[in-house]
Design a protein around this motif. Sequence first.
Motif, PDB file in Angstrom:
ATOM      1  N   ASP A 205       0.764  -1.206   0.056  1.00  0.00           N
ATOM      2  CA  ASP A 205      -0.076   0.082   0.033  1.00  0.00           C
ATOM      3  C   ASP A 205       0.804   1.206   0.126  1.00  0.00           C
ATOM      4  OD1 ASP A 205      -2.084  -1.651   0.167  1.00  0.00           O
ATOM      5  OD2 ASP A 205      -2.572  -1.239   2.284  1.00  0.00           O
ATOM      6  N   THR A 208       2.999   3.458  -5.008  1.00  0.00           N
ATOM      7  CA  THR A 208       2.409   4.252  -5.925  1.00  0.00           C
ATOM      8  C   THR A 208       1.677   3.188  -6.731  1.00  0.00           C
ATOM      9  OG1 THR A 208       4.105   4.587  -7.569  1.00  0.00           O
ATOM     10  CG2 THR A 208       3.814   6.519  -5.813  1.00  0.00           C
ATOM     11  N   ARG A 209       0.631   3.668  -7.295  1.00  0.00           N
ATOM     12  CA  ARG A 209      -0.354   2.950  -8.321  1.00  0.00           C
ATOM     13  C   ARG A 209       0.421   2.706  -9.756  1.00  0.00           C
ATOM     14  NH1 ARG A 209      -2.096   0.598  -4.369  1.00  0.00           N
ATOM     15  NH2 ARG A 209      -4.210   0.537  -3.693  1.00  0.00           N
ATOM     16  N   PHE A 241      -4.862  -4.278  -4.785  1.00  0.00           N
ATOM     17  CA  PHE A 241      -5.265  -3.260  -5.657  1.00  0.00           C
ATOM     18  C   PHE A 241      -6.396  -3.557  -6.965  1.00  0.00           C
ATOM     19  CE2 PHE A 241      -1.493  -6.011  -7.085  1.00  0.00           C
ATOM     20  CZ  PHE A 241      -1.974  -6.188  -8.514  1.00  0.00           C
ATOM     21  N   ARG A 324      -8.490   4.742 -10.536  1.00  0.00           N
ATOM     22  CA  ARG A 324      -7.781   4.352  -9.265  1.00  0.00           C
ATOM     23  C   ARG A 324      -6.503   4.121  -9.585  1.00  0.00           C
ATOM     24  NH1 ARG A 324     -10.795   0.010  -7.872  1.00  0.00           N
ATOM     25  NH2 ARG A 324      -9.213  -1.144  -8.070  1.00  0.00           N
ATOM     26  N   LEU A 325      -6.349   3.255 -10.533  1.00  0.00           N
ATOM     27  CA  LEU A 325      -4.970   2.602 -10.641  1.00  0.00           C
ATOM     28  C   LEU A 325      -3.998   3.398 -11.549  1.00  0.00           C
ATOM     29  CD1 LEU A 325      -6.339  -1.354 -11.557  1.00  0.00           C
ATOM     30  CD2 LEU A 325      -5.126  -0.179  -9.547  1.00  0.00           C
TER      31      LEU A 325
END
Length: 473
Positions: A205, A208-209, A241, A324-325
């Motif tokens: 978490d 970074t995505r 994720f 989001r990703l």
Amino acid sequence: MLKNTTYNDALTHTIFEYISKAATNLELETYVIGGFVRDYFLKRNIPKDIDIVAVGSGIALAKKVAELLPTKPKVQVFKTYGTAMLRFEDVEIEFVGARKESYSEHSRNPEVEIGTLEDDQNRRDFTINALAFSLNENNYGALLDPFNGLNDLDAKIIKTPLNPDITYSDDPLRMMRAIRFASQLNFTIEEKSLQAISKNVNRIDIITRERIMDEFNKIMLSEVPSVGLLLLHKTKLLERFLPELTNLQGVEEVEGQKHKDNFYHTLEVVDNISKNTGDLWLRWAALLHDIGKAPTKKFHKTIGWTFHSHEFVGSKMVYKLFKRLKLPLNNKMKFVQKMVFLSSRPIVLATDVTDSAVRRLVFDAGDDIESLMTLCEADITTKNPMRFKKYHNNFKVVRQKIKEVEERDHIRNFQPPISGELIMKTFNLKPCREIGQLKDAIKEAILEGKIANNYDEAYSFMLKQAAKLGIKQ
């Protein structure tokens, strides 16, 4: 592969001569390390980027190499990281000073201090990436392998040089990288290392995505992506994720009626499509084609399990998921949305291949019709040989019908033969609702096959339709 052998044949690129000469001038111990060395032993295509480590200043070494090179390339310096980069011919070379690292709990960015080659190899993610060739005059081409990485290459094992708990906790992105290498190389992750990933899964978490997706996309581009996807699932990284995918797992039974496990079905579809395309976003479409099934799943006593409108719901989920990703919110995302939305259309069509249904499919899919058909064929995962053959034969019929309709009706890049401007001019209209009604009526008539896709028939139809609407010339 012997450790006491020198591997001069690996260092045939001209750049190594210049690096060695520059290192001698500066009296720096210098080595090529990491992916270049690993891929040499794996007999893979030599990478277009080469990592050089110097026991001393990597930046000074890069500048000296640039000075010696006939092309005098520009050196990019990244003082924060103590690295420098230059391009020569077809490769990008990154220079770094040997260092040791220490990490804080909430960041994967380490505190760095000058170190030895041994310190630098200790900080590497995996034993197979800690291999180094000497570029020094006294032992040019010698292999330095302190963690038996060569043995792990032979055994096809992913293992960390030091305690995997510490390695993964320090930099959790290494968990994704371990699975990516296992997927790309078809290697096995050492059991102790695999357990450490599961233990440290929550640490992902802090990454970074963008970095996670960079590794995930490399897994998706593997020859058999399910190798990596199953490892992500087993270690519970995937649900951190991409819960929309893991939510598909499981089979429910009510009154003796079951549905298939849509998670494992999806992985089969991704593997199937990967045999036929290297297009990352078409593979993503395969990955997400059923994500609408979890929120739409219902049981009805009379008909059993249903997933009504799952394609529509799934296509709507794509935008939020991409956002989001941190995936691109551009035509790539729209392409995936379109594929998810249309994913069942050819399957339904295969049972009743009418001209009008094919026209609508080609109209809606446009230039992506071939991608859609590739996706639908990959979606056939039945283990029944008779059904498998039947479904594929049905799709052959659909493909032939698409070809016939396209050649005859030119629907793919459909442009209405009658424009809004012509309607306004013909009936002396200002912009109004009736113009849209007439244009839609003409389009529907063409798609239904009532009129041909040409000006004369469309104009004649327009006049008749206008009369029905009470519009006069």
